[in-house]
Design a protein around this motif. Structure first.
Motif, PDB file in Angstrom:
ATOM      1  N   LYS A 169      38.134  -8.888  21.354  1.00 11.08           N
ATOM      2  CA  LYS A 169      38.741  -9.079  22.669  1.00 11.08           C
ATOM      3  C   LYS A 169      38.407  -7.946  23.644  1.00 11.08           C
ATOM      4  N   GLN A 170      37.481  -7.069  23.251  1.00 19.13           N
ATOM      5  CA  GLN A 170      37.078  -6.000  24.155  1.00 19.13           C
ATOM      6  C   GLN A 170      35.672  -6.236  24.683  1.00 19.13           C
ATOM      7  N   LEU A 171      35.466  -5.788  25.893  1.00 21.03           N
ATOM      8  CA  LEU A 171      34.177  -5.917  26.572  1.00 21.03           C
ATOM      9  C   LEU A 171      33.638  -4.527  26.879  1.00 21.03           C
ATOM     10  N   ALA A 172      32.331  -4.358  26.737  1.00 20.92           N
ATOM     11  CA  ALA A 172      31.686  -3.082  27.039  1.00 20.92           C
ATOM     12  C   ALA A 172      30.559  -3.308  28.034  1.00 20.92           C
ATOM     13  N   TRP A 173      30.468  -2.429  29.009  1.00 28.96           N
ATOM     14  CA  TRP A 173      29.419  -2.500  30.036  1.00 28.96           C
ATOM     15  C   TRP A 173      28.527  -1.283  29.862  1.00 28.96           C
ATOM     16  N   SER A 230      42.270  -9.545  28.893  1.00 35.62           N
ATOM     17  CA  SER A 230      43.611 -10.132  28.753  1.00 35.62           C
ATOM     18  C   SER A 230      43.565 -11.636  28.519  1.00 35.62           C
ATOM     19  N   THR A 231      42.458 -12.273  28.903  1.00 33.62           N
ATOM     20  CA  THR A 231      42.317 -13.725  28.718  1.00 33.62           C
ATOM     21  C   THR A 231      40.986 -14.009  28.007  1.00 33.62           C
ATOM     22  N   PRO A 232      40.885 -13.672  26.716  1.00 32.62           N
ATOM     23  CA  PRO A 232      39.599 -13.847  26.011  1.00 32.62           C
ATOM     24  C   PRO A 232      39.110 -15.284  25.985  1.00 32.62           C
ATOM     25  N   ALA A 233      40.027 -16.250  25.900  1.00 25.64           N
ATOM     26  CA  ALA A 233      39.602 -17.654  25.891  1.00 25.64           C
ATOM     27  C   ALA A 233      38.930 -18.034  27.209  1.00 25.64           C
ATOM     28  N   VAL A 234      39.439 -17.474  28.314  1.00 30.31           N
ATOM     29  CA  VAL A 234      38.834 -17.739  29.620  1.00 30.31           C
ATOM     30  C   VAL A 234      37.430 -17.151  29.680  1.00 30.31           C
ATOM     31  N   LEU A 289      37.106 -11.293  36.397  1.00 33.89           N
ATOM     32  CA  LEU A 289      37.730 -11.353  35.075  1.00 33.89           C
ATOM     33  C   LEU A 289      37.872  -9.951  34.478  1.00 33.89           C
ATOM     34  N   ILE A 290      36.825  -9.144  34.610  1.00 36.93           N
ATOM     35  CA  ILE A 290      36.881  -7.782  34.070  1.00 36.93           C
ATOM     36  C   ILE A 290      37.908  -6.964  34.834  1.00 36.93           C
ATOM     37  N   ALA A 291      37.847  -7.018  36.160  1.00 39.41           N
ATOM     38  CA  ALA A 291      38.756  -6.222  36.982  1.00 39.41           C
ATOM     39  C   ALA A 291      40.209  -6.587  36.720  1.00 39.41           C
ATOM     40  N   ALA A 292      40.482  -7.882  36.530  1.00 36.66           N
ATOM     41  CA  ALA A 292      41.858  -8.318  36.274  1.00 36.66           C
ATOM     42  C   ALA A 292      42.387  -7.738  34.968  1.00 36.66           C
ATOM     43  N   SER A 293      41.508  -7.555  33.990  1.00 36.57           N
ATOM     44  CA  SER A 293      41.933  -7.005  32.710  1.00 36.57           C
ATOM     45  C   SER A 293      42.164  -5.505  32.777  1.00 36.57           C
ATOM     46  N   LEU A 294      41.637  -4.852  33.803  1.00 33.27           N
ATOM     47  CA  LEU A 294      41.786  -3.407  33.944  1.00 33.27           C
ATOM     48  C   LEU A 294      43.020  -3.019  34.738  1.00 33.27           C
ATOM     49  N   VAL A 295      43.653  -3.995  35.381  1.00 34.11           N
ATOM     50  CA  VAL A 295      44.806  -3.691  36.215  1.00 34.11           C
ATOM     51  C   VAL A 295      46.015  -3.385  35.345  1.00 34.11           C
ATOM     52  N   ASN A 296      46.641  -2.271  35.611  1.00 34.05           N
ATOM     53  CA  ASN A 296      47.905  -1.917  34.955  1.00 34.05           C
ATOM     54  C   ASN A 296      49.027  -2.489  35.814  1.00 34.05           C
ATOM     55  N   PRO A 297      49.837  -3.441  35.283  1.00 39.17           N
ATOM     56  CA  PRO A 297      50.883  -4.049  36.103  1.00 39.17           C
ATOM     57  C   PRO A 297      51.799  -3.035  36.763  1.00 39.17           C
ATOM     58  N   ALA A 298      52.086  -1.915  36.071  1.00 42.77           N
ATOM     59  CA  ALA A 298      52.963  -0.896  36.650  1.00 42.77           C
ATOM     60  C   ALA A 298      52.307  -0.243  37.856  1.00 42.77           C
ATOM     61  N   GLU A 299      50.973  -0.101  37.808  1.00 44.37           N
ATOM     62  CA  GLU A 299      50.259   0.533  38.909  1.00 44.37           C
ATOM     63  C   GLU A 299      50.008  -0.437  40.054  1.00 44.37           C
ATOM     64  N   SER A 300      49.953  -1.750  39.745  1.00 45.42           N
ATOM     65  CA  SER A 300      49.612  -2.732  40.770  1.00 45.42           C
ATOM     66  C   SER A 300      50.746  -2.952  41.766  1.00 45.42           C
ATOM     67  N   ARG A 301      51.974  -2.582  41.418  1.00 49.51           N
ATOM     68  CA  ARG A 301      53.092  -2.726  42.344  1.00 49.51           C
ATOM     69  C   ARG A 301      53.075  -1.551  43.311  1.00 49.51           C
ATOM     70  N   LEU A 302      53.003  -1.855  44.583  1.00 46.34           N
ATOM     71  CA  LEU A 302      52.936  -0.793  45.573  1.00 46.34           C
ATOM     72  C   LEU A 302      54.288  -0.109  45.727  1.00 46.34           C
ATOM     73  N   PRO A 303      54.290   1.190  45.993  1.00 44.67           N
ATOM     74  CA  PRO A 303      55.553   1.883  46.290  1.00 44.67           C
ATOM     75  C   PRO A 303      56.249   1.241  47.477  1.00 44.67           C
ATOM     76  N   VAL A 304      57.554   1.329  47.506  1.00 41.58           N
ATOM     77  CA  VAL A 304      58.330   0.646  48.539  1.00 41.58           C
ATOM     78  C   VAL A 304      57.936   1.131  49.925  1.00 41.58           C
TER      79      VAL A 304
END
Length: 282
Positions: free
Chosen positions: A75-79, A126-130, A163-178
């Motif tokens: 389930k890991q990808l390497a570039w 995060s979505t290996p089947a996709v 697809l690659i970029a979506a797997s690199l997003v940390n949900p905690a980091e993706s939420r912008l500060p108020v």
């Protein structure tokens, strides 16, 4: 019989050669396939055209790229940075089954750095089947070679980047500060306003320098460039939905004059507002 079992098996293996000028203007795929590797299947190169991207479907393997040796699990990808010395090989005790694709296009290393943002170039998908389904569609395109194959391959490469970029997003980091959410919300509601640094800071409840740092940290862009991008999108909407003169649209969107709009519009889209309106309207 033993020697036969040690051979790497390629259930899929496709090559494609685009027109010579194509890779200077758009991305494409030069090679793609799937390999069930033998323990001794090792590739080492000083450099090579394009960029190799490997997805581990089973087993384990290793990649060496940009001075790092990294383990790659299912389930890991390497570039791999093909423009430098690189290598990849399976784990001797658990050889990997790997999907692979070689892309090429205008300044691939810039694309790689943009996607990984300076991090090690291994991502857990995060979505290996996709992703496996994406490879399936790619193989079909490479087998068929229908008219328009170059445009289709370009679109598929864009899908892979997302697809690659979506797997690199940390949900905690993706939420912008108020504070940043408040600023972005108000700027988006009225992009034609000047939005000086002091005004942005007032909305955020921070200093101008702190507000600017929030933009750079979370949106990777300055407040001014973010505002111009919103103005360009507003101009595009007005160009399509109204018959207003370009000069009137420039004023409505907060640009100094039609020349300012044209300069920024061409920088963002590659063409002038009038040409864009004509093409998109048709």
């Amino acid at each position: 019989m033993k020697a036969l079992l040690q051979r790497t098996v390629f259930p899929e293996n496709h090559h494609y050669v685009p027109e010579g000028a194509w890779t200077r203007s758009a991305f494409t795929v030069l090679r793609a396939g799937k390999a069930i590797t033998a323990p001794d299947h090792c590739i080492r190169r000083d450099s090579y055209p394009g960029q190799d991207i490997l997805f581990c479907a089973a087993g384990r393997g290793f990649v060496s790229s940009e001075g790092r040796t990294l383990s790659v699990k299912p389930k890991q990808l390497a570039w791999l940075a093909n423009e430098t010395t690189h290598a990849h090989w399976p784990d001797a005790d658990d050889p990997w089954t790997v999907f692979f694709v070689r892309i090429d296009g205008p300044d691939c290393p810039v694309m790689r750095r943009k996607v990984f943002n300076g991090r090690a170039t291994v991502a857990t998908i995060s979505t290996p089947a996709v992703l496996e389904a994406w490879f399936g569609r790619l193989f079909e395109v490479l087998r068929a070679r229908d008219d328009g194959v170059d445009l289709t391959l370009n679109r598929l490469v864009a899908e892979l980047m997302h697809l690659i970029a979506a797997s690199l997003v940390n949900p905690a980091e993706s939420r912008l500060p108020v504070q940043l959410r408040a600023v972005v919300s108000q700027m988006r509601q009225a992009p034609e306003q000047p939005w000086h640094a002091r005004q942005l800071a007032s909305v955020a409840g921070l200093s101008a320098a702190q507000t600017r740092r929030l933009f750079q940290k979370h949106l990777h862009i300055s407040p001014r460039r973010w505002l111009i991008r919103e103005r360009i999108m507003m101009a595009q909407k007005l160009l399509l939905e109204s018959d207003a003169a370009v000069s009137a649209i420039a004023e409505r969107c907060g640009f100094c004059d039609v020349y300012h709009l044209s300069r920024e519009f061409k920088r963002s889209t590659g063409t002038s507002p009038r040409v864009w309106r004509k093409g998109e309207g048709r």
